[in-house]
Design an enzyme around this catalytic site. Sequence first.
Site, PDB file in Angstrom:
ATOM      1  CB  SER A  89      -0.941   0.006   1.201  1.00 35.80           C
ATOM      2  OG  SER A  89      -2.085  -0.752   0.911  1.00 35.80           O
ATOM      3  CG  PHE A 153     -10.135 -11.250  -3.536  1.00 37.97           C
ATOM      4  CD1 PHE A 153     -10.037 -10.976  -4.883  1.00 37.97           C
ATOM      5  CD2 PHE A 153      -9.055 -10.925  -2.714  1.00 37.97           C
ATOM      6  CE1 PHE A 153      -8.891 -10.397  -5.419  1.00 37.97           C
ATOM      7  CE2 PHE A 153      -7.915 -10.345  -3.236  1.00 37.97           C
ATOM      8  CZ  PHE A 153      -7.832 -10.079  -4.592  1.00 37.97           C
ATOM      9  CE1 TYR A 195      -5.116   1.931   3.894  1.00 35.90           C
ATOM     10  CE2 TYR A 195      -5.645  -0.240   3.041  1.00 35.90           C
ATOM     11  CZ  TYR A 195      -4.798   0.850   3.087  1.00 35.90           C
ATOM     12  OH  TYR A 195      -3.659   0.863   2.334  1.00 35.90           O
ATOM     13  CB  SER A 196     -12.040   0.606   0.918  1.00 37.61           C
ATOM     14  OG  SER A 196     -12.494  -0.091  -0.233  1.00 37.61           O
ATOM     15  CG  ASN A 197      -6.636  -2.625  -0.443  1.00 37.93           C
ATOM     16  OD1 ASN A 197      -5.644  -1.917  -0.328  1.00 37.93           O
ATOM     17  ND2 ASN A 197      -6.875  -3.632   0.377  1.00 37.93           N
ATOM     18  N   GLY A 339       2.800  -0.788   4.093  1.00 44.28           N
ATOM     19  CA  GLY A 339       2.347  -1.614   2.988  1.00 44.28           C
ATOM     20  C   GLY A 339       2.593  -3.081   3.241  1.00 44.28           C
TER      21      GLY A 339
END
Length: 379
Positions: A89, A153, A195-197, A339
């Site tokens: 990240s 996923f 938090y959202s990718n 990250g």
Amino acid sequence: MSVRMAVAAATAAALSMALAAPALAAGPAGGTDDHAATRRAMAAAVADGVPGVTAGARDAQGVWSATAGVGDTRTGAPRSAADRYRVGSITKTFVSTVLLQLAAEGRLSLADPVEKWLPGVVRGHGHDGRAITLRMLLNHTSGIYNYTADDDFGRSYFVKDGFFQHRYDTLAPGELVAIALRHAPDFAPGTSWNYSNTNYVLAGMIVERVTGRPYAEEIERRIIRPLKLTGTSVPGTRVTVPQPSSRAYSKLAQPVAGPSYDVTRLNPSIASSAGEMISDSADLIRFYRALLGGRLLPARQLKEMKTTVPAEGMPNAGYGLGLIDRTLSCGVHVWGHDGGIHGSSSSAVTTADGRHALAVNFNGDWSGDMDAVLEGEFC
């Protein structure tokens, strides 16, 4: 890909990140070693089960680097201070920087709705791109569901059997967004934080829509080449990590007491613009010092980037636009990002004036205290 995460925990928390006698590499010849506490924290991480650690720093005394543990558990080869590694990240800061540069050029506004640039894309199960701004994407207040939290996923890409079956799959950004939109939003846009990718997959798609070039090309053109970041790349679908590099290891959601697996080779398209990049410690230090020093963004956009919101689950920290403001136990503020991706957990931070910076990587994702390394360096 998510903040301070282990891939072993990623199945449950969405990409969220033993050698009894670690070998410590020497720092640069000459001068006094003022990084003893950092070295101790690195050694403690290895004692806790991390195969190896590499770190670099820059402060008033100059440039420093050190390693602990091994880069290859089969051969016992040590880690290198020049190792390139997957930064997860930390990619988000690069993507946010490009979007803010485009804002400074008048090509978009942070107040633009996502719908303006990606018409019809963010729709379904209560998601509405007309109510979500670009700023909300960048500071994770959009409410858009995090695609890496999807159970299917997780089983396909983070659990042992799924990973070894699917590690070389190519997933397009639109496919990742579609996974997220199968779920209801976490909250109404702008009313909370999570938090959202998915936010940064959309951000990368918007960069391409605005510029006509893939986000990777824009990062290369606007950041990597101007700063001469020779160890930094956006790999796309390339499954290898360029040399010099170490192996990366994960428990793949198996018990910590069980075996670890070599997960070095994988197709990083599953992370896309939320976390696919590769770099090294020297480059990350150069990038964050340049960013906080005003070399990449005008003052107005840098101020926007540093305007934070409370971030649930991140103690003593606030989240800006792809940038975290963390207050350490000694009161020092550091700016940067964490990250994580399979077998790799990283952090890169600098003081606001850019005078003291650190980048560190663990080549295992199930143990070790990254915060202790930061505390050792700055406190």
